[in-house]
Design an enzyme around this catalytic site. Structure first.
Site, PDB file in Angstrom:
ATOM      1  N   SER A   1       4.762  10.224   7.340  1.00 12.50           N
ATOM      2  CA  SER A   1       6.078  10.515   6.807  1.00 12.50           C
ATOM      3  C   SER A   1       7.069  10.797   7.937  1.00 12.50           C
ATOM      4  O   SER A   1       7.264   9.967   8.819  1.00 12.50           O
ATOM      5  CB  SER A   1       5.979  11.664   5.801  1.00 12.50           C
ATOM      6  OG  SER A   1       7.099  11.709   4.958  1.00 12.50           O
TER       7      SER A   1
ATOM      8  N   ASP B   1       4.425   3.596  -2.746  1.00 10.23           N
ATOM      9  CA  ASP B   1       5.114   4.750  -2.185  1.00 10.23           C
ATOM     10  C   ASP B   1       6.578   4.702  -2.627  1.00 10.23           C
ATOM     11  O   ASP B   1       7.350   3.860  -2.177  1.00 10.23           O
ATOM     12  CB  ASP B   1       5.019   4.726  -0.663  1.00 10.23           C
ATOM     13  CG  ASP B   1       5.490   6.023  -0.017  1.00 10.23           C
ATOM     14  OD1 ASP B   1       6.223   6.784  -0.668  1.00 10.23           O
ATOM     15  OD2 ASP B   1       5.102   6.274   1.138  1.00 10.23           O
TER      16      ASP B   1
ATOM     17  N   HIS C   1       2.522   8.087  -1.628  1.00 10.22           N
ATOM     18  CA  HIS C   1       2.777   8.660  -0.303  1.00 10.22           C
ATOM     19  C   HIS C   1       1.544   9.451   0.150  1.00 10.22           C
ATOM     20  O   HIS C   1       1.514  10.684   0.113  1.00 10.22           O
ATOM     21  CB  HIS C   1       4.005   9.570  -0.414  1.00 10.22           C
ATOM     22  CG  HIS C   1       4.684   9.892   0.876  1.00 10.22           C
ATOM     23  ND1 HIS C   1       5.225   8.941   1.697  1.00 10.22           N
ATOM     24  CD2 HIS C   1       4.928  11.093   1.475  1.00 10.22           C
ATOM     25  CE1 HIS C   1       5.779   9.520   2.740  1.00 10.22           C
ATOM     26  NE2 HIS C   1       5.612  10.825   2.644  1.00 10.22           N
TER      27      HIS C   1
END
Length: 629
Positions: A188, A293, A324
Site C-alpha cells: 500500500s 483491489d 487489498h
C-alpha cells in the site's frame, strides 16, 4: 503446504565469514543469531524543512542487522520498508506497531522480514517517513518529502548522506556495515514509496517489491476527471506525529489546495505521478496486486507495469483474486520462498535463475494459480467491440460488428454497479448493457481496457461509469468481506527466528470463497467535462454530443466458454464517485461508442443479446475505500 515453525540457528559462522557474493551460498540458510542481532536507530538528515521550524528534517531509521559480520568488518545488504504507519494504523494483517525499550532502542519490528532475513545475512531497515512516528518534518502524501525520506536513507547506506545518533544534535553515524545494495518492499503506502524512490533512479536501489501499491496518486484519489470523495490532506493528518511539536498545517493546506475538487490533473498530481517517471527506473520490480483491489485500484499496477516495460526494466508480477491483501496472507509458503530467492538474486548476486522463471503468476480460481510467460498475455491483442441496439431499450449486443442505434439513461446518483449488473436482461433507467452471446471458447482479458463514449447530456455536467462483466457461475474470493478474500484463523506458523519482543509467528489464513452468477472484471469512471483534457475541464452545452475515451482497470481474467462478456455504461456509480452538480439524462450514439480490450480469443461479430439470464443474480458487492493501509 510446507509449514515452517521456529527456525533454529544451525551454526554461528566463524569470524570473518560474511554474507557477500563470495560466500553467497551461505545466505540462503539461517546462519546468524537473531537474538543477538544489533538493533539501533539513526536519524538521517533529508535536507528539507517540511515543518518550517528552521531546522532540516531528520527521519528515523530503525535497523536490525546480524552482529557476526559486523564483528569482523563484513558488510550486508539491506531490505527496507519505508512507511508512515508504524505508530498510527500499524502494519500487516495483525496490525503490528514498532516498539521500543525504556531507552528508546527498537525492539519490535512489524512483519516477518527481520525474523526471516536477518539470520540469512541481511539487514532490515524500517524508515519512519518525515512527520510520522519518531521523524521530524511533515508527511506530504507521496510528494518530495515522502520520497526523499526513503531515498536519503539509501544515500546514507551508500555513503552519500549524513545520519546522526539522535533526533537533534548527536554525533554522525556511518553505515560502514552496508554493501550499499538495497531492496525496498511494502504494501500500500509503503509499496507506493518504493515506486516513488525507484522513479528517482537512485544509485544503490537494486530491486523493489511493491504490494498493492500506487503508481500515480491522481489515480488513487481521482479517475479521468471523476473524484472518489476523499483527499490527501485527510490521510496526512491521520499519519502525522503531533507529539514531536511540528506544525504541519501549512503543508496540509498545500495538499488541500492542490487536490482540486473538479478532478483536474494538476501540478500536485504531476509531482506524485511515478508512472510518468518510469523511464528513470533502474531497479528490478516484483509487483503484487489483487485484481479485486478497490482501495488501490488496479490501474495503478497496469500503467506502472507498462511504463517499466517501455524502460526495459526486469519485472515479475503476481495477480491474486483478493482485494487489498498481502501475498503473505493468501499464499504464504510460495510467497516467502519466491521473495527469498528474489532478494538473494538481486541483493547478493546469487545465480538462482529466478529472473528466467515465468514473468506472471495469476490466480484463476481461489488457490488455483497459473504461470504465464508474459503480462499482458502474449497472445492478447487490442480488440474493439462495438455496441448494437436490441429490441429491448437499453439492452443490446456487444461484438466485432459495426455499432448502431441509440440508447439513453438518467443519472439519479442513487445506484451503483451491483444494481446495474444484477438484472442483465431488463431495461434500467440508470444504465445500458450490451453483451456477447454464450462464448464457444474461453477468452482472456489481459491488460488495460478503455471505453470510448459519445454522449449527449441534458445538463451542463455529467459523470460516466463503465464496467466489463463476466456473466456465468463462478467461485471467487469474497473480496468485499472484511478480509477482502481471506479468513484469518487461530493457528500460527513461524517465519524466521523469535527474539524477546519480536515474534516471527503469524496466524494462518484461508480463502474466503463465494459463489456468484457474475463477476465484474474491470471498472472505470470519468467526468465528461474532461473530454478534451484531464488538466482542464471544458464547459458542457446541454444537447451537444461529446466523445471521451477513459480507462478501465487493469486485470487478467479468463471468461470461460458458455459465459457472456458484457459492457455496462451508467452515470454516477454512487459506490465509488461523487455526482455532478446537475444530474443529467445521457443519450449515447452507439455507432460512436465502443470498448477496446486486450483480448486473447475470439468474440463473435454479432451474437444474439437476448440470451442473458433473467432476474436478479448473485454477486460479491464491491466497495470503494479511502483507507490506504
Amino acid at each position: 503446504m510446507r509449514v515452517r515453525a521456529g527456525f533454529c540457528v544451525a551454526a554461528v559462522l566463524a569470524a570473518g565469514l560474511v554474507a557477500t557474493p563470495a560466500t553467497a551460498a551461505a545466505a540462503t540458510e539461517p546462519q546468524y543469531d537473531f537474538a543477538g542481532a544489533i538493533r539501533e536507530t539513526v536519524w538521517v538528515d533529508i535536507g528539507r524543512d517540511g515543518d518550517g521550524d528552521g531546522v532540516t528534517d531528520r527521519v528515523a531509521a530503525d535497523i536490525v542487522r546480524p552482529a557476526e559480520p559486523a564483528a569482523s568488518g563484513g558488510k550486508v545488504p539491506v531490505i527496507m520498508d519505508a512507511s508512515p504507519y508504524y505508530s498510527s494504523v500499524g502494519r500487516g494483517n495483525e496490525t503490528e506497531f514498532k516498539t521500543y525499550d525504556d531507552q528508546g532502542r527498537p525492539v519490535g519490528f512489524p512483519l516477518y522480514y527481520d525474523n526471516y532475513f536477518v539470520p540469512r545475512g541481511y539487514a532490515v531497515v524500517l524508515v519512519d517517513l518525515a512527520g510520522t512516528n519518531r521523524s521530524t518534518g511533515c508527511v506530504d502524501v507521496g510528494g518530495k518529502s515522502d520520497v526523499t525520506s526513503a531515498k536519503t536513507v539509501i544515500d546514507w547506506l551508500n555513503g552519500r548522506a549524513t545520519a546522526y545518533s539522535a533526533k537533534s544534535g548527536g554525533s554522525a553515524v556511518s553505515a560502514d556495515w552496508s554493501t550499499g545494495n538495497v531492496g525496498m518492499i511494502g504494501k500500500s503506502y509503503d509499496g507506493t514509496i518504493a515506486n516513488g524512490v525507484a522513479a528517482t533512479g537512485v544509485d544503490g536501489l537494486k530491486t523493489i517489491v511493491p504490494i498493492s501499491a500506487i503508481s500515480s496518486w491522481y489515480d488513487y484519489y481521482r479517475s479521468d476527471g471523476a473524484t472518489f470523495g476523499f483527499d490527501p490532506d485527510g490521510l496526512a493528518q491521520t499519519v502525522e506525529n503531533r507529539n514531536g511539536g511540528q506544525d504541519c498545517s501549512a503543508q496540509n493546506k498545500k495538499l488541500a489546495d492542490g487536490a482540486t475538487q473538479n478532478g483536474d490533473y494538476g501540478p500536485l498530481w504531476a509531482e506524485r505521478d511515478y508512472a510518468a517517471q518510469a523511464k528513470n527506473v533502474h531497479a528490478s520490480v516484483f509487483v503484487s496486486h489483487g485484481v479485486n483491489d478497490l482501495n488501490v485500484k488496479t490501474i495503478n499496477f497496469g500503467q506502472w507495469w507498462d511504463g517499466l516495460a517501455a524502460a526495459g526494466v526486469q519485472r515479475k508480477i503476481w495477480l491474486s483474486q483478493t482485494g487489498h491483501v498481502d501475498p503473505f496472507d493468501y499464499r504464504r509458503t510460495e510467497w516467502v520462498d519466491t521473495l527469498h530467492r528474489w532478494f538473494d538474486h538481486y541483493l547478493l548476486d546469487i545465480d538462482n535463475g529466478i529472473e528466467k522463471e515465468p514473468v506472471a503468476t495469476v490466480e484463476r480460481e481461489p488457490d488455483q494459480w497459473a504461470d504465464q510467460p508474459a503480462y499482458p498475455a502474449k497472445d492478447a491483442s487490442e480488440t474493439t467491440l462495438n455496441l448494437q441496439a436490441g429490441s429491448t431499450p437499453g439492452i443490446g449486443t456487444l461484438g466485432t460488428g459495426a455499432g448502431s442505434g441509440t440508447a439513453s439513461f438518467t443519472d439519479r446518483a442513487k445506484t451503483g454497479e451491483d444494481a446495474w449488473a444484477a438484472n442483465p436482461s431488463e431495461t434500467s433507467a440508470d444504465r445500458v448493457l450490451y453483451s456477447t452471446g454464450a462464448l464457444s471458447s474461453p477468452v482472456q482479458v489481459s491488460g488495460t481496457s478503455s471505453v470510448t463514449v459519445t454522449a449527449t447530456p441534458s445538463t451542463d455536467s455529467a459523470r460516466l461509469s463503465a464496467m466489463l462483466v463476466d456473466y456465468g457461475p463462478a467461485k471467487i474470493r469474497n473480496f468485499s468481506a472484511g478480509g477482502e478474500g481471506i479468513t484469518t484463523g487461530s493457528d500460527e506458523t513461524c517465519w524466521g527466528e523469535n527474539a524477546t519482543g519480536d515474534d516471527a509467528c503469524y496466524k494462518t489464513t484461508s480463502a474466503d470463497i463465494a459463489d456468484v452468477d457474475y463477476t465484474i472484471v474491470s471498472r472505470g469512471w470519468a467526468d465528461l467535462a474532461n473530454h478534451q483534457s484531464l488538466s482542464e475541464e471544458s464547459p458542457l452545452t446541454p444537447g451537444t454530443p461529446y466523445s471521451m475515451t477513459f480507462r478501465l482497470a487493469s486485470t487478467d481474467h479468463v471468461v470461460p466458454a458458455g459465459h457472456r462478456l458484457a459492457l455496462v455504461i451508467g452515470g454516477t456509480d454512487i459506490d465509488f464517485i461523487t455526482p455532478p452538480a446537475n444530474l443529467p439524462k445521457l443519450s449515447l450514439d452507439l455507432a460512436k461508442t465502443s470498448v477496446r480490450i486486450p483480448l486473447a480469443g475470439a468474440v463473435p461479430a454479432g451474437p444474439r443479446a437476448d440470451r442473458l439470464p433473467a432476474g436478479p443474480l448473485a454477486h460479491v458487492a464491491g466497495r470503494a475505500s479511502g483507507d490506504l493501509r
